[in-house]
Design a protein around this motif. Structure first.
Motif, PDB file in Angstrom:
ATOM      1  N   GLU A  27      49.334 -66.089  72.823  1.00 21.19           N
ATOM      2  CA  GLU A  27      50.119 -67.076  73.576  1.00 21.19           C
ATOM      3  C   GLU A  27      49.310 -67.664  74.739  1.00 21.19           C
ATOM      4  N   ARG A  28      48.581 -66.782  75.445  1.00 23.41           N
ATOM      5  CA  ARG A  28      47.774 -67.268  76.575  1.00 23.41           C
ATOM      6  C   ARG A  28      46.575 -68.081  76.085  1.00 23.41           C
ATOM      7  N   ARG A  29      45.961 -67.620  74.999  1.00 22.73           N
ATOM      8  CA  ARG A  29      44.805 -68.366  74.460  1.00 22.73           C
ATOM      9  C   ARG A  29      45.227 -69.784  74.101  1.00 22.73           C
ATOM     10  N   VAL A  30      46.404 -69.905  73.486  1.00 26.27           N
ATOM     11  CA  VAL A  30      46.897 -71.230  73.094  1.00 26.27           C
ATOM     12  C   VAL A  30      47.193 -72.070  74.340  1.00 26.27           C
ATOM     13  N   ALA A  31      47.832 -71.452  75.334  1.00 25.38           N
ATOM     14  CA  ALA A  31      48.162 -72.201  76.561  1.00 25.38           C
ATOM     15  C   ALA A  31      46.892 -72.690  77.255  1.00 25.38           C
ATOM     16  N   TRP A  32      45.865 -71.831  77.295  1.00 30.63           N
ATOM     17  CA  TRP A  32      44.601 -72.231  77.929  1.00 30.63           C
ATOM     18  C   TRP A  32      43.914 -73.334  77.112  1.00 30.63           C
ATOM     19  N   ALA A  33      43.850 -73.148  75.809  1.00 27.17           N
ATOM     20  CA  ALA A  33      43.196 -74.162  74.966  1.00 27.17           C
ATOM     21  C   ALA A  33      43.922 -75.501  75.083  1.00 27.17           C
ATOM     22  N   ASN A  34      45.235 -75.454  75.115  1.00 30.72           N
ATOM     23  CA  ASN A  34      46.015 -76.691  75.239  1.00 30.72           C
ATOM     24  C   ASN A  34      45.703 -77.396  76.560  1.00 30.72           C
ATOM     25  N   ASN A  35      45.548 -76.601  77.621  1.00 33.15           N
ATOM     26  CA  ASN A  35      45.239 -77.169  78.935  1.00 33.15           C
ATOM     27  C   ASN A  35      43.850 -77.835  78.956  1.00 33.15           C
ATOM     28  N   MET A  36      42.941 -77.298  78.109  1.00 35.94           N
ATOM     29  CA  MET A  36      41.568 -77.826  78.071  1.00 35.94           C
ATOM     30  C   MET A  36      41.402 -78.928  77.021  1.00 35.94           C
ATOM     31  N   ILE A  84      34.568 -79.786  76.593  1.00 31.27           N
ATOM     32  CA  ILE A  84      34.826 -78.984  75.383  1.00 31.27           C
ATOM     33  C   ILE A  84      36.204 -79.269  74.786  1.00 31.27           C
ATOM     34  N   GLY A  85      36.792 -80.400  75.186  1.00 31.73           N
ATOM     35  CA  GLY A  85      38.147 -80.725  74.736  1.00 31.73           C
ATOM     36  C   GLY A  85      38.308 -80.707  73.226  1.00 31.73           C
ATOM     37  N   HIS A  86      37.302 -81.239  72.512  1.00 34.00           N
ATOM     38  CA  HIS A  86      37.435 -81.313  71.051  1.00 34.00           C
ATOM     39  C   HIS A  86      37.363 -79.928  70.397  1.00 34.00           C
ATOM     40  N   GLU A  87      36.590 -79.015  71.002  1.00 30.17           N
ATOM     41  CA  GLU A  87      36.573 -77.631  70.493  1.00 30.17           C
ATOM     42  C   GLU A  87      37.961 -77.004  70.638  1.00 30.17           C
ATOM     43  N   MET A  88      38.626 -77.336  71.734  1.00 29.51           N
ATOM     44  CA  MET A  88      39.965 -76.785  71.973  1.00 29.51           C
ATOM     45  C   MET A  88      40.975 -77.364  70.974  1.00 29.51           C
ATOM     46  N   LEU A  89      40.758 -78.640  70.671  1.00 30.67           N
ATOM     47  CA  LEU A  89      41.624 -79.291  69.673  1.00 30.67           C
ATOM     48  C   LEU A  89      41.458 -78.599  68.318  1.00 30.67           C
ATOM     49  N   ASP A  90      40.205 -78.274  67.964  1.00 31.39           N
ATOM     50  CA  ASP A  90      39.944 -77.551  66.712  1.00 31.39           C
ATOM     51  C   ASP A  90      40.643 -76.192  66.721  1.00 31.39           C
ATOM     52  N   PHE A  91      40.580 -75.518  67.859  1.00 29.48           N
ATOM     53  CA  PHE A  91      41.222 -74.197  68.001  1.00 29.48           C
ATOM     54  C   PHE A  91      42.728 -74.325  67.735  1.00 29.48           C
ATOM     55  N   LEU A  92      43.339 -75.333  68.335  1.00 32.44           N
ATOM     56  CA  LEU A  92      44.795 -75.515  68.164  1.00 32.44           C
ATOM     57  C   LEU A  92      45.119 -75.904  66.718  1.00 32.44           C
ATOM     58  N   GLN A  93      44.314 -76.808  66.164  1.00 30.83           N
ATOM     59  CA  GLN A  93      44.588 -77.284  64.803  1.00 30.83           C
ATOM     60  C   GLN A  93      44.426 -76.168  63.769  1.00 30.83           C
ATOM     61  N   SER A  94      43.492 -75.238  64.031  1.00 32.08           N
ATOM     62  CA  SER A  94      43.295 -74.119  63.099  1.00 32.08           C
ATOM     63  C   SER A  94      44.538 -73.226  63.051  1.00 32.08           C
ATOM     64  N   ASN A 132      47.618 -74.682  63.344  1.00 27.44           N
ATOM     65  CA  ASN A 132      48.696 -75.644  63.083  1.00 27.44           C
ATOM     66  C   ASN A 132      49.554 -75.894  64.323  1.00 27.44           C
ATOM     67  N   ILE A 133      48.888 -75.912  65.460  1.00 25.82           N
ATOM     68  CA  ILE A 133      49.605 -76.186  66.719  1.00 25.82           C
ATOM     69  C   ILE A 133      49.190 -77.571  67.210  1.00 25.82           C
ATOM     70  N   HIS A 134      50.189 -78.377  67.555  1.00 23.08           N
ATOM     71  CA  HIS A 134      49.888 -79.698  68.092  1.00 23.08           C
ATOM     72  C   HIS A 134      49.671 -79.603  69.604  1.00 23.08           C
ATOM     73  N   GLN A 135      48.739 -80.410  70.073  1.00 28.74           N
ATOM     74  CA  GLN A 135      48.487 -80.466  71.506  1.00 28.74           C
ATOM     75  C   GLN A 135      49.776 -80.919  72.209  1.00 28.74           C
ATOM     76  N   SER A 136      50.186 -80.191  73.249  1.00 27.32           N
ATOM     77  CA  SER A 136      51.382 -80.627  73.991  1.00 27.32           C
ATOM     78  C   SER A 136      50.971 -81.088  75.381  1.00 27.32           C
ATOM     79  N   PRO A 137      51.662 -82.084  75.921  1.00 25.71           N
ATOM     80  CA  PRO A 137      51.218 -82.671  77.193  1.00 25.71           C
ATOM     81  C   PRO A 137      51.366 -81.731  78.372  1.00 25.71           C
ATOM     82  N   VAL A 138      50.360 -81.725  79.233  1.00 27.78           N
ATOM     83  CA  VAL A 138      50.426 -80.980  80.485  1.00 27.78           C
ATOM     84  C   VAL A 138      50.865 -81.938  81.594  1.00 27.78           C
ATOM     85  N   MET A 139      50.393 -83.174  81.491  1.00 36.87           N
ATOM     86  CA  MET A 139      50.805 -84.185  82.477  1.00 36.87           C
ATOM     87  C   MET A 139      52.221 -84.656  82.161  1.00 36.87           C
TER      88      MET A 139
END
Lengths: 214, 133
Positions: A169-178, B104-114, B116-123
Motif C-alpha cells: 500500500e505504501r509502495r503504491v502511494a509513494w510511486a503514485n506521488n512520484m 523517474i516519473g515514467h518508471e513509477m508509471l510502469d510500476f503502477l501499470q504492472s 493494474n493501478i491507474h495513476q490517481s491525482p495528488v493535486m
C-alpha cells in the motif's frame, strides 16, 4: 592551507544564511519540533531503523552532537558530517553515491532520483560556534541528510520488493506521488508539498530520528 | 467580491506555473477561510497585498524576504492561521527536495501499470464552480 582559507571565507556565508528573516523568526518562535498531529505512521522496520540511526549519530558525534561539532574546526566538522552521511547510506543499504560539499546556496542538499546521487551542502556548519543558532544549524544539517536519504530508501523500496519491509500500500502511494505531474513542488504550494506522501514520510522519519538527539 | 478561474489563470500564467498547478492552486484558495480568500482576490484583481500579520509575519516578508511566490505566500499565511505549529516548523526549514516525477516519473508509471493501478491525482482538480468568492 588553501582549503583552510576557503573554509574560513565561507564562515561569513554560513553566518549570512542564518541571519536576517529566518534568524528573526527563530528568535520570535523558538526552536520548533514537528507536531505529532503532522506526523505519519512509521512501521516496525522504520522504528527499528530510527533507533539504529540514533545510535549511529551517537557513534559519529558522541553523546552531544551539537557540542562535539561546536568544539570541532571547520575541516573536522566537514569530515564528521561526511562520515555520518556515508555510514547512514551504508546502514540503509543504499546503492547510491553520497557527496558532502560546501556551497553558497540556501538548499542544504538533495537526492537526485535520476542519477541516484545525494549531495549535502553543509554550509550551515560553517556558522560561528558561539552563534545562538548553532544547535539549530546542526539539527537542520542532520535533518536534511536523514530526510534526503529517506527519499533514497523510498526509491529503492519501490524498485526492490521486500526492501525495508515496506507494505504494498505504501509502495503504491509513494510511486503514485512520484508519477508524472503528481508531485507538488515546494515553490508552488508549500503546505501541499509537505503534506504529500513522500515528503510527509521523509519529514516524519527525520524528525523522529532527531528526537532525543542533542 | 468574486474571482473567476480565467482571471486567476491569467495572472498566474505569468508566474511559471503549469495549468495543472494553477487548477490545484485555485482549489486550494477555495478551501481557505473568507479572510484569506479575500486577500487572494484583492491581489489578483488589484495587485494589493494585505497589511495583516499572522503570527508576526506579513505577506510582504514572505515574498520579499523569504522568497515565496505571492500565491505560495498566501497559502503559507493561511497555514499560519489554521495550523501555526506545523507551519512554523516548516517555514524555518530551508531545504526542499527535488521533483522525482520529472526524473523517474515514467518508471513509477510502469510500476503502477504492472499492478493494474491507474495513476490517481495528488493535486486538487477542478470542481463544480469556477468562481472564488
Amino acid at each position: 592551507m588553501l582549503e583552510s582559507i576557503i573554509i574560513t571565507a565561507l564562515i561569513s556565508v554560513g553566518l549570512g544564511l542564518v541571519c536576517g528573516v529566518i534568524e528573526g523568526l527563530m528568535e520570535r518562535w523558538g526552536q520548533r519540533s514537528l507536531p505529532e498531529a503532522a506526523q505519519v505512521e512509521m512501521s516496525e522496520t522504520d522504528q527499528q531503523m530510527i533507533q539504529e540511526s540514533q545510535q549511529l549519530i551517537q557513534e559519529c558525534f558522541g553523546e552531544n552532537a551539537t557540542e562535539t561539532l561546536r568544539a570541532a574546526s571547520n575541516i573536522e566538522r566537514i569530515n564528521l558530517m561526511n562520515e555520518f552521511a556515508q555510514r547512514l547510506a551504508q546502514l540503509y543499504d543504499l546503492d547510491i553515491d553520497v557527496d558532502v560539499v560546501i556551497q553558497n546556496a540556501n538548499n542544504q542538499g538533495a537526492y537526485n532520483w535520476g542519477t541516484k546521487k545525494a549531495v549535502f551542502n553543509i554550509i550551515l556548519l560553517t556558522v560561528d560556534a558561539d552563534s545562538p543558532h548553532f544547535e539549530a544549524c546542526v539539527r537542520e544539517t542532520l535533518d536534511t541528510i536523514i530526510h534526503e536519504l529517506r527519499h533514497a530508501v523510498q526509491h529503492k523500496a519501490i524498485e526492490q520488493d521486500g526492501y525495508w519491509n515496506v507494505s504494498e500500500e505504501r509502495r503504491v502511494a509513494w510511486a503514485n506521488n512520484m508519477a508524472p505531474g503528481n508531485y507538488i513542488r515546494a515553490s508552488v504550494d508549500y503546505k501541499g508539498y509537505v503534506n504529500q506522501p513522500i515528503e510527509a514520510d521523509s519529514a516524519t522519519f527525520a524528525a523522529q530520528v532527531l528526537q532525543g538527539v542533542h | 467580491m468574486k474571482l473567476s478561474f480565467q482571471e486567476f489563470e491569467n495572472i498566474l500564467l505569468h508566474d511559471d506555473y503549469t495549468v495543472k498547478e494553477i487548477r490545484h492552486l485555485f482549489n486550494v484558495v477555495k478551501k481557505m477561510d473568507k479572510e484569506s480568500r479575500l486577500w487572494v482576490i484583492k491581489w489578483i484583481l488589484f495587485g494589493e497585498y494585505p497589511n495583516d500579520e499572522v503570527e508576526g509575519v506579513t505577506i510582504q516578508e514572505l515574498v520579499n524576504d523569504l522568497g515565496y511566490k505571492p500565491m505560495n505566500a498566501f497559502i503559507v499565511l493561511d497555514w499560519l492561521k489554521t495550523d501555526p505549529d506545523t507551519a512554523k516548523y516548516f517555514i524555518l526549514k530551508t531545504s526542499h527536495s527535488q521533483d522525482p516525477s520529472e526524473q523517474i516519473g515514467h518508471e513509477m508509471l510502469d510500476f503502477l501499470q504492472s499492478r493494474n493501478i491507474h495513476q490517481s491525482p495528488v493535486m486538487l482538480e477542478q470542481t463544480d464552480t469556477d468562481v472564488i468568492e
